[in-house]
Motif scaffolding. Structure first.
Motif, short mmCIF file in Angstrom:
data_model
loop_
_atom_site.label_atom_id
_atom_site.label_comp_id
_atom_site.label_asym_id
_atom_site.label_seq_id
_atom_site.Cartn_x
_atom_site.Cartn_y
_atom_site.Cartn_z
N LYS A 71 0.85 -1.18 0.00
CA LYS A 71 0.00 0.00 0.00
C LYS A 71 0.89 1.24 0.00
O LYS A 71 1.88 1.31 0.72
N ARG A 72 0.51 2.23 -0.85
CA ARG A 72 1.21 3.51 -0.85
C ARG A 72 0.30 4.54 -1.50
O ARG A 72 -0.61 4.18 -2.27
N PRO A 73 0.52 5.79 -1.20
CA PRO A 73 -0.30 6.84 -1.82
C PRO A 73 -0.09 6.86 -3.34
O PRO A 73 1.01 6.58 -3.82
N VAL A 74 -1.15 7.15 -4.07
CA VAL A 74 -1.09 7.20 -5.53
C VAL A 74 -1.62 8.55 -5.99
O VAL A 74 -2.63 9.04 -5.49
N ASP A 75 -0.92 9.14 -6.96
CA ASP A 75 -1.39 10.39 -7.56
C ASP A 75 -2.46 10.01 -8.58
O ASP A 75 -2.18 9.47 -9.66
N LEU A 76 -3.74 10.24 -8.23
CA LEU A 76 -4.86 9.84 -9.09
C LEU A 76 -4.84 10.57 -10.43
O LEU A 76 -5.22 10.00 -11.46
N ARG A 77 -4.43 11.82 -10.42
CA ARG A 77 -4.39 12.58 -11.69
C ARG A 77 -3.39 11.91 -12.65
O ARG A 77 -3.71 11.70 -13.82
N ARG A 78 -2.22 11.56 -12.14
CA ARG A 78 -1.20 10.92 -12.98
C ARG A 78 -1.69 9.55 -13.46
O ARG A 78 -1.50 9.17 -14.62
N ALA A 79 -2.34 8.79 -12.55
CA ALA A 79 -2.86 7.47 -12.93
C ALA A 79 -3.94 7.60 -13.99
O ALA A 79 -4.02 6.80 -14.92
N ALA A 80 -4.79 8.61 -13.87
CA ALA A 80 -5.85 8.82 -14.86
C ALA A 80 -5.28 9.24 -16.20
O ALA A 80 -5.77 8.84 -17.25
N GLU A 81 -4.22 10.04 -16.15
CA GLU A 81 -3.61 10.46 -17.41
C GLU A 81 -2.96 9.29 -18.10
O GLU A 81 -2.96 9.15 -19.29
#
Length: 168
Positions: free
Chosen positions: A158-168
């Motif tokens: 588990k780790r924080p994820v940048d959702l904007r980067r993942a969506a891009e």
């Protein structure tokens, strides 16, 4: 005479019924879900129609046992082949990653201008090399992840994820 005929018919019918009940009981025992298929044959106790059916059933049991044995061998071979495929993919991915890292490293050095300024066309070509190499590295990482997932070696954290980067 009629009484003797009836008695003989009764004894014959009872013997048939007992023989069929015996065969049915043995087949039910073989078909029970808690018992593994053993390929055990039924004894032929008579040489009439019931005996012929039992003999035919025994032939089918033999064929089934041979097919099951062949299936188990094929399954083992498929598992071995799959393990070899996974090992090949992992090895290939690692072998591809080494020269790719060198390409990416040199393209980054060239882009930084350490060896001198680049023309606009050259800079664009080096950027294409770098972005293509990064895309290829992502594909190789995906192959490694798939290989690890199939072999059970993939460990998730588990780790924080940048959702904007993942969506891009």
């Amino acid at each position: 005479l009629t009484g003797v005929g009836v008695l003989v018919s009764y004894v014959y019918a009872r013997a048939r019924r007992d023989e069929i009940a015996y065969v049915a009981e043995r087949i039910d025992g073989m078909a029970s879900s808690d018992q593994a298929a053993t390929g055990a044959l039924l004894p032929v106790r008579s040489f009439d129609e019931v005996g012929a059916l039992v003999a035919a059933f025994d032939v089918l049991v033999g064929r089934f046992e041979a097919a099951a044995k062949s299936y188990r061998a094929d399954l083992q071979e498929a598992a071995k082949t799959d393990a070899e495929r996974l090992a090949f993919l992992a090895g290939l991915s690692h072998e591809l990653r080494t020269p790719l890292n060198a390409i990416l490293g040199f393209s980054t050095v060239l882009e930084s201008g350490v060896d001198g300024p680049l023309s606009d066309d050259t800079r664009e070509a080096v950027e294409i090399i770098r972005t293509s190499g990064e895309h290829l590295r992502t594909l190789i990482d995906d192959i490694l992840d798939l290989s690890a997932l199939e072999s059970g070696e993939l460990r998730l954290t588990k780790r924080p994820v940048d959702l904007r980067r993942a969506a891009e």
